[in-house]
Structure formats: C-alpha cells, structure tokens
Design a protein around this motif. Structure first.
Motif, PDB file in Angstrom:
ATOM      1  N   ALA A 235       0.784  -1.163   0.062  1.00 44.87           N
ATOM      2  CA  ALA A 235      -0.008  -0.029  -0.052  1.00 44.87           C
ATOM      3  C   ALA A 235       0.729   1.363  -0.071  1.00 44.87           C
ATOM      4  O   ALA A 235       0.537   2.142  -0.365  1.00 44.87           O
ATOM      5  N   THR A 244       0.481  -7.239   0.357  1.00 46.43           N
ATOM      6  CA  THR A 244      -0.611  -6.648   0.232  1.00 46.43           C
ATOM      7  C   THR A 244      -1.432  -6.275   1.988  1.00 46.43           C
ATOM      8  O   THR A 244      -1.125  -7.302   2.607  1.00 46.43           O
ATOM      9  N   ASP A 245      -2.481  -5.641   1.759  1.00 44.33           N
ATOM     10  CA  ASP A 245      -3.219  -5.391   3.303  1.00 44.33           C
ATOM     11  C   ASP A 245      -3.959  -6.684   3.471  1.00 44.33           C
ATOM     12  O   ASP A 245      -4.016  -7.158   4.518  1.00 44.33           O
TER      13      ASP A 245
END
Length: 354
Positions: A235, A244-245
């Motif tokens: 992010a 990624t989150d």
C-alpha cells in the motif's frame, strides 16, 4: 539513550564470504567500512541475533543488461533467472552452512547458532549473538526432501521455498515496479509436501519472495504462524515484493510477523534504488505495518549485505538511529523493545515450540 539490543530478520553476510573466501577472517573478525556487517560492528550496534541466509546466486549471463541501473529508472520488469537444480546448488549451500559454523567457532563465543528457543533466550541473556541458519530459496533441497533432513541436522531452522526465480516447489515474484504479488501459479505438489515436512520439523517457513498464490497455499496448509522475514507494505510502495493489506491481515490472524526490509527499492514510493531518501519512507512503511499487523507482529528484517540501504541507516550501526526515529514519532519504549527484539523471540517460540 542506552543501546537497544535488536534482532534482525534477514542478512546475506554468508554471500560475502562465499564471494571472497580468502578474506573471510578479515570480513568477519575485523571492523571495516565495506558491506553492512562484521563482528565488531554488530557488537557495537547492539545486534542481538538474526537469520543468516544460505542463498545461491544465479550464474552470470554474458551480455545481460545492467539490472541495477534499471532498478534506478522505473518502471522496470527484470527477467527472472532460470530454475536451478539441487545438483547445481547443493555443494554451494553446504559450503555456506559450513561458513556459518566457522563463524561460530572463529568468534570465540561471541556468536552461537541457535536451534531451540532455549538457545535463543540463553544467548540474549548472556549477550551472545544468536544466529539462525536460514535458506533463501530451497534449490538445494531436492523434491525427495532428503537434503532437508540433513540441513535440519546441521541447524537449519528457517526456509523460504523460493527466492525470486522458480524452484521445484513454487514461484517467486519478479523484480517489477509498479506491480503486485499476483504473478503466477501457486505451490507445486512438491512445494505442498515441503510445507508439511517443515511443519513436522518445526522449520519456520519464510514467505518473503513467494508470489500471492503460493502465499495462499502456505496459509491453507501450514499449522505455523505466517512469517515474512524481510518484506514491506504494498500500500506504500507498489513493488511485487511487498505485501498487500490482505496478506498482512492473514499474517496477523495467524499470529505471525513481518520484518521491515531496509532495501530502498521496496521503501521508496517511486521504486528507485537511490539511497538518498531520508527517514520518511522507512517510517511510513513501519507505521503501516504496525497499523495493519498490530504491535506484536512487526520486527526488523534489514536485508543487510543483500540490498542498497538508505544513507541514514548505512550499515548495522545505523539501527540505533532508526530506533531514535521511532522515539521521535512517539513509539514508546515498550513498543520499541517489541519491534527491536521481543516480537521475534515470541514468534520463534510459537513456531519452534518451547
């Protein structure tokens, strides 16, 4: 402020010894200005322990482009080297394991290879550097996994199924910016068996460099916490190497952890390799990791001697300056101790057992 002892998720010091074996005593035992690590600087800096990577470099190709220059001029998408076999890599991996054993002996008690959490806690108590033997890319482990048992007997306690090039076990992410980690298929049948046997042996599985589908396969198969020893936040910097989150949430839910990678290409929001980036990208990644993972699941994962670092860190002696930055940003001393050392110790207890 007093020096805060810290534990580090990844270094490539063994690769330096591999490339200059005739200088190994100088590189290890004497304080120098080259590279990021040596024993005197580690002791000065408060280096309490870390993962020492066995990594097999790809053969150099005649006429290959200047990949380092390409990584300083995004966008880039570097071709991955071809897969290597156990027959091609096993002798080098054995040599690097032997180098770590030599470092232990040559240090005259200053460093110990740790295979249990009892070893780890004893080292921290006595101020001995705790070294964990790690394998970055499992090329030296053939699909029958016989070599895994041999390396485990030598002290291997952490393994990444891939670096970035493919292995018989799975697929790594390419060096691409911008990009995301969804870059191909997941683990092979051999890779799924590797996860199962690593769980049986309590060898920690490192998700750094593994692509997204492979990450998901490990998450579905493994009974251990999910760990990325040296990775950052997608992010903040849209590199294929960053998490990624969604992946960070899975790591948190598993009781796992992520080690902050100091490599500039994974820190800078422009994806460049240049080292004149200051503290801002470092702290933006650290802040994001703490926000998404929680205070108990973040540590350091430098990539010492394997990457270009921000000038403000420079080498191992710059970690205390990073800790000072954490204080300036209102990280309390308890949180600093967690990120610097305690989270790694707790994670290894959860992974290896008591």
């Amino acid at each position: 402020m007093a020096t805060v002892p810290f534990f580090d998720g990844h270094n490539d010091f063994l690769l330096r010894l591999l490339r200059e074996p005739e200088r190994r005593e100088t590189l290890w035992l004497e304080q120098g200005l080259e590279g990021h690590l040596d024993l005197p600087r580690m002791r000065e800096a408060g280096f309490a322990g870390g993962f020492f990577a066995i990594y097999i470099p790809s053969p150099e190709e005649d006429g290959a482009p200047d990949y380092q220059a390409m990584m300083d001029a995004p966008p880039y998408d570097l071709p991955l080297p071809p897969q290597m076999t156990a027959a091609e890599t096993q002798a080098t991996a054995l040599a690097m394991a032997g180098q770590l054993m030599w470092m232990e002996r040559a240090s005259a008690g200053a460093l110990k290879i740790c295979c249990t959490t009892a070893d780890l806690r004893a080292c921290i108590k006595t101020g001995t550097i705790a070294a964990i033997m790690h394998m970055e890319g499992a090329e030296a482990i053939g699909p029958d996994l016989d070599a895994l048992y041999a390396f485990h007997a030598m002290g291997l306690r952490s393994l990444g199924p891939v670096w970035s090039r493919p292995t018989v076990f799975g697929h790594g992410v390419p060096f691409r910016f911008p990009g995301d980690p969804d870059t191909g298929s997941g683990l092979t049948d051999a890779g799924k068996n590797l996860v199962r046997v690593c769980n049986e042996l309590r060898i920690m599985i490192d998700l750094s460099h593994l692509n997204e589908k492979g990450f998901d396969d490990v998450a579905s198969l493994s009974d251990a916490p999910l760990v990325a020893t040296h990775s950052n936040a997608h992010a903040v910097t849209s590199s294929t190497r960053n998490l990624t989150d969604r992946q960070l949430a899975m790591i948190r839910e598993s009781g796992g952890m992520v080690g902050l990678n100091y490599a500039t290409v994974f820190l800078r929001d422009d994806g460049r390799k240049s080292t004149d980036c200051g503290w801002d990208p470092v702290m933006r990644h650290l802040d994001h990791l703490v926000e998404k993972l929680g205070e108990d699941h973040v540590g350091f994962g430098s990539d010492f001697d394997g990457a270009e670092l921000p000038d403000v860190i420079g080498d191992v002696t710059g970690v205390q300056a990073l800790i000072d930055q954490m204080r300036e940003r209102q990280y309390g001393e308890e949180l600093i101790e967690k990120i610097a050392r305690n989270n790694w110790v707790s994670l290894l207890e959860r992974t290896w057992g008591g």
